[in-house]
Write a protein that holds these residues in place. Structure first.
Motif, PDB file in Angstrom:
ATOM      1  N   UNK A  71      44.154  50.626  29.899  1.00  0.00           N
ATOM      2  CA  UNK A  71      42.755  50.741  30.866  1.00  0.00           C
ATOM      3  C   UNK A  71      42.269  49.462  30.915  1.00  0.00           C
ATOM      4  N   UNK A  72      41.889  48.715  29.697  1.00  0.00           N
ATOM      5  CA  UNK A  72      41.283  47.535  29.853  1.00  0.00           C
ATOM      6  C   UNK A  72      41.850  46.825  30.787  1.00  0.00           C
ATOM      7  N   UNK A  73      43.350  46.464  30.910  1.00  0.00           N
ATOM      8  CA  UNK A  73      43.985  45.655  31.842  1.00  0.00           C
ATOM      9  C   UNK A  73      43.731  45.976  33.261  1.00  0.00           C
ATOM     10  N   UNK A  74      43.738  47.422  33.300  1.00  0.00           N
ATOM     11  CA  UNK A  74      43.841  47.782  34.722  1.00  0.00           C
ATOM     12  C   UNK A  74      42.194  47.549  35.266  1.00  0.00           C
ATOM     13  N   UNK A  75      41.246  47.568  34.508  1.00  0.00           N
ATOM     14  CA  UNK A  75      39.944  47.490  35.094  1.00  0.00           C
ATOM     15  C   UNK A  75      39.655  46.030  35.411  1.00  0.00           C
ATOM     16  N   UNK A  76      40.349  45.078  34.576  1.00  0.00           N
ATOM     17  CA  UNK A  76      40.488  43.485  34.726  1.00  0.00           C
ATOM     18  C   UNK A  76      41.176  43.264  36.040  1.00  0.00           C
ATOM     19  N   UNK A  81      38.977  43.017  43.594  1.00  0.00           N
ATOM     20  CA  UNK A  81      37.478  42.883  44.174  1.00  0.00           C
ATOM     21  C   UNK A  81      37.131  41.606  44.707  1.00  0.00           C
ATOM     22  N   UNK A  82      37.106  40.886  43.502  1.00  0.00           N
ATOM     23  CA  UNK A  82      36.952  39.322  43.758  1.00  0.00           C
ATOM     24  C   UNK A  82      37.287  38.687  44.995  1.00  0.00           C
ATOM     25  N   UNK A  83      38.755  38.933  44.881  1.00  0.00           N
ATOM     26  CA  UNK A  83      39.603  38.288  45.592  1.00  0.00           C
ATOM     27  C   UNK A  83      39.116  38.922  47.160  1.00  0.00           C
ATOM     28  N   UNK A  84      39.017  40.097  47.506  1.00  0.00           N
ATOM     29  CA  UNK A  84      38.602  40.689  48.583  1.00  0.00           C
ATOM     30  C   UNK A  84      37.267  40.093  48.867  1.00  0.00           C
ATOM     31  N   UNK A  85      36.210  40.108  48.168  1.00  0.00           N
ATOM     32  CA  UNK A  85      34.984  39.352  48.362  1.00  0.00           C
ATOM     33  C   UNK A  85      35.147  38.182  49.002  1.00  0.00           C
TER      34      UNK A  85
END
Length: 430
Positions: free
Chosen positions: A342-347, A353-357
């Motif tokens: 899960x930790x890697x999925x959130x990362x 998300x940062x790439x989309x922004x």
């Protein structure tokens, strides 16, 4: 007296055969029972004791029945063996495929292992091939021989049909039945024949051992095995699907993931699959697990998620090379599932998300740049023609008048104001 001895030997042979079925004597009791049975039957044939001798009509009936039975079974066996083999290494001979590259465009004479090699698609599988004649990419070829994992091919137009296989058979004639035990003897002989007959399906082969030494590979169809002297191991040539259990893999960028895969393999050389490895299925499955961890550990997580086809090809190539000594062909390897914590999925989600922004900001900035360039071009065009500015004023008034409002806007040219200002700025004439 001779008749009693013969009758006793027959009973002794029956007892030995029964004991062979229940005691681990490794064929000694069975062999002794057959010898006692045959000697006792021969003694009863020439006896003069009434009731023990075998009449000639019974001998003739048993002989005719045995001959007809053997001929009927032999005919069925010959018809079955004349059918072409479509599986295993024999099934590859004669198969037609298509050359995938130009590796065979220049061919040289010499041994098969010294010729140029290329790749061809044969029966839906990718094989390494060699040829003694030039073959261009896309040209259909036919398989004429196999050496390890390399197939020898030649163009379809130059192939010649294989010579028809010759079959030979042997007829078995058995005599020596007594009048009182003829039915029992027939049953025992039938049981012996039944135990020597093996029927192999089209996708099966039998590896035959003669007194513990390898003899030959038989099948498919009807095969006769000599009891006690020969032993046979049945091998399935169909493709086996093995589901590799989830493996803990640490990628090159130190990310822990769980990966499972599917491995499709089959036996192409039954002799090696029996002699060279104890349990080929278990050995191949264990090798698949270790190879999966070793190959995936050399790649980063992004490659594991994006380049699965290349990773599948790398794992298949490694497994195929290692299982060649066992007579195993690994046809397909497919990575089935990659499990990330899960930790890697959130990362990964934050990274996406940062790439989309970043892309949104870049697109917005590019829009502003293009808008400013267009405004600059419009201003330059309007500045060259003052009448164009007046037309723009009128168009703006039309747009404002379309709305319901009481405001009246009257455009005042800037040039007129400049003229008035200049007039006032001049000193009065004295």
């Amino acid at each position: 007296m001779l008749a009693d001895v013969g009758l006793g030997l027959i009973f002794l042979g029956i007892a030995f055969l029964i004991g062979e079925a229940f005691l681990p004597t490794f064929g000694s009791l069975g062999f002794g029972g057959i010898v006692a049975f045959v000697i006792g039957a021969l003694m009863l044939i020439d006896t003069d004791v009434p009731g023990y001798g075998i009449p000639l009509p019974m001998i003739a009936a048993v002989v005719v029945f045995s001959v007809l039975f053997v001929l009927g079974v032999s005919r069925l066996a010959l018809r079955a063996r004349r059918r072409p083999v479509v599986t295993g290494s024999e099934g590859l001979i004669g198969s037609v495929g298509v050359v995938l590259d130009n590796g065979l465009a220049v061919a040289t004479a010499g041994p098969a292992n010294s010729r140029p090699a290329g790749w061809a698609q044969i029966n839906g599988e990718r094989w390494q091939v060699s040829s003694g004649v030039p073959v261009a990419a896309g040209e259909p070829v036919r398989v004429i021989a196999r050496q390890g994992l390399t197939l020898t091919v030649e163009p379809v137009a130059r192939c010649r049909g294989a010579a028809a296989a010759t079959l030979s058979g042997r007829k078995v004639l058995m005599i020596g039945f007594t009048f009182g035990f003829s039915s029992l003897l027939i049953l025992l002989v039938a049981a012996l024949i039944t135990s020597s007959i093996r029927i192999f399906r089209e996708y099966e082969r039998g590896v035959v051992f003669m007194l513990g030494r390898f003899w030959k590979v038989k099948g498919p169809g009807l095969v006769l095995i000599i009891p006690v002297v020969q032993q046979v191991v049945r091998i399935d040539l169909r493709t086996v699907v093995f589901d590799v259990p989830p493996q803990d893999v640490i990628t090159r960028d130190n990310v822990s993931v769980k990966v499972n895969a599917l491995v499709y393999f089959r036996v192409v050389d039954p002799e090696k699959a029996v002699i060279q490895v104890a349990r080929y299925f278990e050995a191949t499955s264990q090798l698949s697990q270790t190879t999966l961890r070793a190959v995936l550990g050399k790649h980063e997580l992004d490659e594991l998620l994006a380049d699965r086809e290349q990773l599948n090809a790398d794992i298949q190539k490694v497994l195929d090379a290692q299982t060649d000594a066992w007579g195993i062909k690994v046809a397909i390897v497919e990575i089935k599932h990659v499990d990330i914590n899960e930790t890697m999925i959130r990362a990964i989600a934050r990274q996406a998300e940062a790439e989309r922004e970043r892309r949104a900001k870049v697109i917005h900035a590019e829009g502003d740049l293009q808008a400013s360039q267009q405004l600059l071009q419009a201003a330059q065009t309007l500045a060259r023609e003052p009448q164009a500015m007046q037309l723009r004023y009128l168009q703006t008034l039309t747009t404002i008048a379309a709305d319901k409002n009481s405001t009246i806007v009257f455009p005042l040219p800037v040039d007129l104001l400049n003229a008035v200002v200049d007039r006032l700025a001049k000193p009065p004439v004295s």
